[in-house]
Design a protein around this motif. Structure first.
Motif: not given
Length: 75
Positions: A30-53
């Motif tokens: 919601g924050e990414a789509l609302g313009g509050k953040s330029p990236l969607l940032s998620l962390v997988d179960e191995h601790g790796r970070k995924l960034l999607v514009p």
């Protein structure tokens, strides 16, 4: 929890297992789509970070992880 992310102009979706809650993932999307953040940032179960514009998000599917069936009972 399993999260599937569709990215515009990409032939395949991104699938990751995350330790984050469904509510937390929904808030971040919601924050990414609302313009509050330029990236969607998620962390997988191995601790790796995924960034999607955020301007490239097509869809995000949030689901529970189903236990994998093992053995002959899967037939």
């Amino acid at each position: 929890m399993e999260v599937k992310i569709g990215v515009q102009h990409a032939p395949r979706e991104i699938v990751l297992e995350s330790g984050q809650t469904a509510e937390e993932v929904e808030r971040l999307v919601g924050e990414a789509l609302g313009g509050k953040s330029p990236l969607l940032s998620l962390v997988d179960e191995h601790g790796r970070k995924l960034l999607v514009p955020s301007d490239r998000l097509a869809y995000v599917e949030i689901g529970e992880t189903a236990p994998r069936k093992v053995g002959f009972g899967t037939l």
